[in-house]
Scaffold this active site. Structure first.
Site, PDB file in Angstrom:
ATOM      1  CG  ASP A 163       0.534  72.504  49.983  1.00  0.00           C
ATOM      2  OD1 ASP A 163       1.712  72.599  50.365  1.00  0.00           O
ATOM      3  OD2 ASP A 163      -0.297  71.727  50.483  1.00  0.00           O
TER       4      ASP A 163
ATOM      5  CG  ASP B 160       5.375  70.119  50.978  1.00  0.00           C
ATOM      6  OD1 ASP B 160       4.630  69.498  51.728  1.00  0.00           O
ATOM      7  OD2 ASP B 160       6.248  69.575  50.267  1.00  0.00           O
TER       8      ASP B 160
ATOM      9  CD  GLU C 251       5.184  69.456  55.929  1.00  0.00           C
ATOM     10  OE1 GLU C 251       4.573  68.434  56.140  1.00  0.00           O
ATOM     11  OE2 GLU C 251       5.893  69.609  54.935  1.00  0.00           O
TER      12      GLU C 251
ATOM     13  CG  HIS D 202      -2.080  66.063  52.937  1.00  0.00           C
ATOM     14  ND1 HIS D 202      -1.816  67.196  53.678  1.00  0.00           N
ATOM     15  CD2 HIS D 202      -0.961  65.807  52.231  1.00  0.00           C
ATOM     16  CE1 HIS D 202      -0.586  67.603  53.414  1.00  0.00           C
ATOM     17  NE2 HIS D 202      -0.044  66.786  52.539  1.00  0.00           N
ATOM     18  CG  ASP D 203       1.510  64.584  54.945  1.00  0.00           C
ATOM     19  OD1 ASP D 203       1.223  64.069  53.842  1.00  0.00           O
ATOM     20  OD2 ASP D 203       2.228  65.587  55.063  1.00  0.00           O
TER      21      ASP D 203
HETATM   22  O1  TEU Z   1       5.405  66.336  53.879  1.00  0.00           O
HETATM   23  C1  TEU Z   1       6.715  66.533  54.378  1.00  0.00           C
HETATM   24  C2  TEU Z   1       7.275  65.430  55.133  1.00  0.00           C
HETATM   25  O2  TEU Z   1       8.353  65.581  55.661  1.00  0.00           O
HETATM   26  C3  TEU Z   1       6.630  64.070  55.114  1.00  0.00           C
HETATM   27  O3  TEU Z   1       7.637  63.142  55.226  1.00  0.00           O
HETATM   28  C4  TEU Z   1       5.744  63.845  56.229  1.00  0.00           C
HETATM   29  O4  TEU Z   1       6.503  63.917  57.397  1.00  0.00           O
HETATM   30  C5  TEU Z   1       5.150  62.481  56.046  1.00  0.00           C
HETATM   31  O5  TEU Z   1       4.157  62.588  55.052  1.00  0.00           O
HETATM   32  C6  TEU Z   1       4.518  61.955  57.279  1.00  0.00           C
HETATM   33  O6  TEU Z   1       4.051  60.680  57.021  1.00  0.00           O
HETATM   34  C7  TEU Z   1       5.055  67.074  52.753  1.00  0.00           C
HETATM   35  C8  TEU Z   1       3.623  66.818  52.328  1.00  0.00           C
HETATM   36  O7  TEU Z   1       2.738  67.215  53.324  1.00  0.00           O
HETATM   37  C9  TEU Z   1       3.471  65.384  51.942  1.00  0.00           C
HETATM   38  O8  TEU Z   1       2.150  65.072  51.574  1.00  0.00           O
HETATM   39  C10 TEU Z   1       4.382  65.104  50.794  1.00  0.00           C
HETATM   40  O9  TEU Z   1       4.352  63.737  50.499  1.00  0.00           O
HETATM   41  C11 TEU Z   1       5.822  65.530  51.116  1.00  0.00           C
HETATM   42  O10 TEU Z   1       5.907  66.833  51.669  1.00  0.00           O
HETATM   43  C12 TEU Z   1       6.639  65.564  49.864  1.00  0.00           C
HETATM   44  O11 TEU Z   1       6.279  66.683  49.119  1.00  0.00           O
END
Ligand code: TEU
Ligand code: CA
Length: 587
Positions: free
Chosen positions: A132, A234, A288, A362-363
């Protein structure tokens, strides 16, 4: 069986006109691979959230030695590549997405020696590794930021975005994990505000600064020279900012992330990164990427020489009420509309670039609860149906750990049980506005990120065999009946179905490279599509409902053969039982 004997039997079988030793093998023509074939288009990616995979020392936090102890399990799945969520040094305010040192390993996860051992262990098993890459922001505990925040004279001051307080208040920018929703945070020592699109513990890096970019490329080469096989970038769509800081354009009111995802130099930086780093290695890259088709396509159009793949969000963010965090629509999600979203994106990537397919990470909450049915009656069959879906779509599949055993949402009742910064921030905002907290917490049982972060359920011993200590996040009590050990023993388990489906996809170029075409688009219960490569055709039938349903198609199924089905007695046909899934080879 000796090699000679095997050769003898095989020759006999071929002479007898028998196409394959196994009746379920598709009739394949491997010469059918297209000219733009790539290993990363054929790979199946499995995501390991290290914090929740396996604890090795009883501190309740998953770690690298824990993953090492499960290498044979990973190998048994048949996956080609692991995506590791951040393992770098971090104070863990956002579970590793707040990095304090890009070139060392988080203490809780252990050290670089164990990282090297893990990488070797995976490579020995022919499994590649995605790291990542979190470079839109770092942690406020990173040395760069500590120095920058101490003085405007610091050589690192320009590694971040600042608004000098003598110019008054900075123009409003919205923040994702900030209670006040404000992306500018005042810093007394420098009498200036710094920018943070996420929490105030996550200051945004200043990509407009060439020196910073060079530092990042150097750090990327450090990891690539160790032999890792790719990066997941990310929040990368946010990295370029308009540093004239104009007021947010009118058309983006209410949709700030869109504005953030289109910084003026975003794609210059991606092309530079490609020139300076990616082009020198045989690796895979995935962004992403926020936004509509045109925006996402820019990352992956091969002519632009940026990245290989992108995740898009339209299908995964589907079925929520507008402007209400992630409150699920009480009516559920509309399958017909959802299919149209997939059709739009799959068709776009058929023209140019290459897509991805995922139902969880994980999101996200657990796919079973969100897109299937986690009731005792349907959890197994609907888990298998969703696995069939992910692995039969066009685009590289990203499969989330634990989904292969059909884990479901933990559905916490109390806010104290949560760990996630996103949920805690949103909760505080609802509370500050005097909103309905009970309703909010009900909704979060479906959508909150912590649902997908509970530890892996290995067996029926305490804490599912994840830890001998107290887990950092509660283990889902379902572990007594939903765990790897039990499913290993059952040939029809969700786990063994996943393994079987992995092999079906791997052996069938039609499922990887074949064209994709929606069938019976208006069917409110069934998601059906064909995959076609030269003369080969597959029909995928997926019933997304708890009642039987019929697909409406003129395709001739009379000679069809079932390649895989989630009911043991699957027969080719147009009517499907609850959550039934099958892949048919059409003749
Ligand atoms: O997520 C990017 C992001 O834009 C997040 O707002 C995502 O849309 C949100 O988690 C959805 O609920 C990345 C990572 O995947 C996330 O785990 C991190 O918290 C975030 O970046 C900050 O680094
Ligand atoms: Ca540990």
């Amino acid at each position: 069986m000796s090699d000679k004997f095997f050769w003898f039997i095989t020759t006999l079988a071929l002479l007898a006109g028998c196409q394959s030793l196994s009746p379920k093998q598709p009739n394949q023509d491997t010469s059918a691979k297209p000219t733009d074939a790539q290993w990363w288009k054929e790979a199946l990616v499995y995501q390991v959230y290290p914090r929740s995979f396996q604890d090795s020392n009883g501190d309740g936090v998953g770690d690298l030695k824990g993953i090492i102890s499960r290498l044979d399990y990973l190998s048994s799945l048949g996956v080609d590549m692991i995506w590791l969520n951040p393992v770098y040094a971090s104070p863990n305010k956002d579970n590793g997405y707040d990095i304090s040192d890009y070139q060392s390993i988080m203490k809780e996860f252990s050290n670089m020696e164990d990282f090297d051992a893990l990488l070797k262990g995976l490579h020995d098993r022919k499994i590649k590794v995605f790291m990542d890459l979190v470079v839109n922001h770092c942690s406020n505990e990173h040395e760069w930021f500590k120095s920058a925040a101490a003085s405007r004279e610091s050589p690192y001051y320009n590694y971040f975005h600042w608004w000098p307080a003598e110019k008054g208040k900075p123009p409003y920018r919205w923040s994702i994990f900030d209670e006040k929703g404000d992306a500018w945070e005042y810093n007394k020592a420098t009498n200036s505000y710094y920018l943070h699109y996420f929490s105030d513990f996550q200051p945004d890096l200043n990509w407009e600064n060439l020196i910073l970019r060079q530092e990042i490329y150097k750090m990327m080469r450090f990891w690539l020279d160790k032999g890792i096989d790719g990066f997941r970038l990310d929040a990368i769509a946010f990295c370029s900012k308009d540093t004239t800081w104009p007021p947010l354009p009118e058309e983006y009111k209410g949709n700030w992330p869109m504005y953030y995802a289109s910084g003026p130099h975003l794609h210059d930086y991606m092309q530079e990164m490609n020139r300076e780093v990616f082009s020198k290695y045989n690796i895979a890259t995935v962004a992403e990427a926020m936004g509509d088709v045109d925006r996402v396509m820019k990352f992956v159009d091969p002519e632009r020489k940026e990245l290989n793949m992108a995740y898009y969000f339209e299908a995964i963010d589907f079925g929520y009420l507008p402007n209400e965090y992630k409150m699920p629509d009480p009516k559920g999600y509309d399958l017909v509309q959802w299919k149209k979203v997939y059709a739009k994106w799959t068709d776009a990537f058929a023209q140019k670039g290459w897509g991805t397919m995922y139902l969880a990470n994980h999101d996200q909450p657990r796919m079973l609860t969100r897109w299937g049915n986690d009731s005792p009656e349907f959890r197994d069959v609907s888990s298998k149906m969703l696995t069939t879906f992910i692995l039969s779509m066009r685009g590289t599949p990203y499969y989330y750990f634990g989904d292969e055993i059909g884990m479901s949402n933990i559905k916490f009742d109390r806010v104290e049980e949560y760990n996630d910064i996103e949920l805690l921030t949103n909760y505080a905002q609802v509370k500050a506005k005097g909103g309905d907290l009970k309703r909010f917490l009900e909704g979060m049982k479906i959508s909150s990120r912590d649902n997908g972060r509970t530890p892996m359920q290995w067996d029926a011993t305490a804490n599912g065999g994840f830890t001998t200590g107290t887990p950092w996040l509660k283990v889902n009590p379902e572990y007594a009946t939903v765990n790897v050990a039990l499913q290993e023993k059952d040939p029809n388990s969700v786990l063994n179905y996943f393994r079987k489906m992995v092999q079906v996809r791997k052996k069938d170029p039609v499922l990887i490279y074949g064209d994709w075409q929606l069938v019976d688009a208006e069917n409110p219960a069934i998601f059906a599509y064909t995959r076609t490569l030269d003369t080969q055709k597959r029909l995928i039938l997926l019933n997304f409902k708890a009642t039987s349903a019929e697909v409406n198609t003129t395709l001739d199924l009379s000679n069809a053969q079932v390649l895989i089905g989630n009911y043991t007695d699957a027969k080719p046909g147009k009517s499907l039982r609850p959550y039934e899934a099958m892949i048919l080879e059409l003749k």
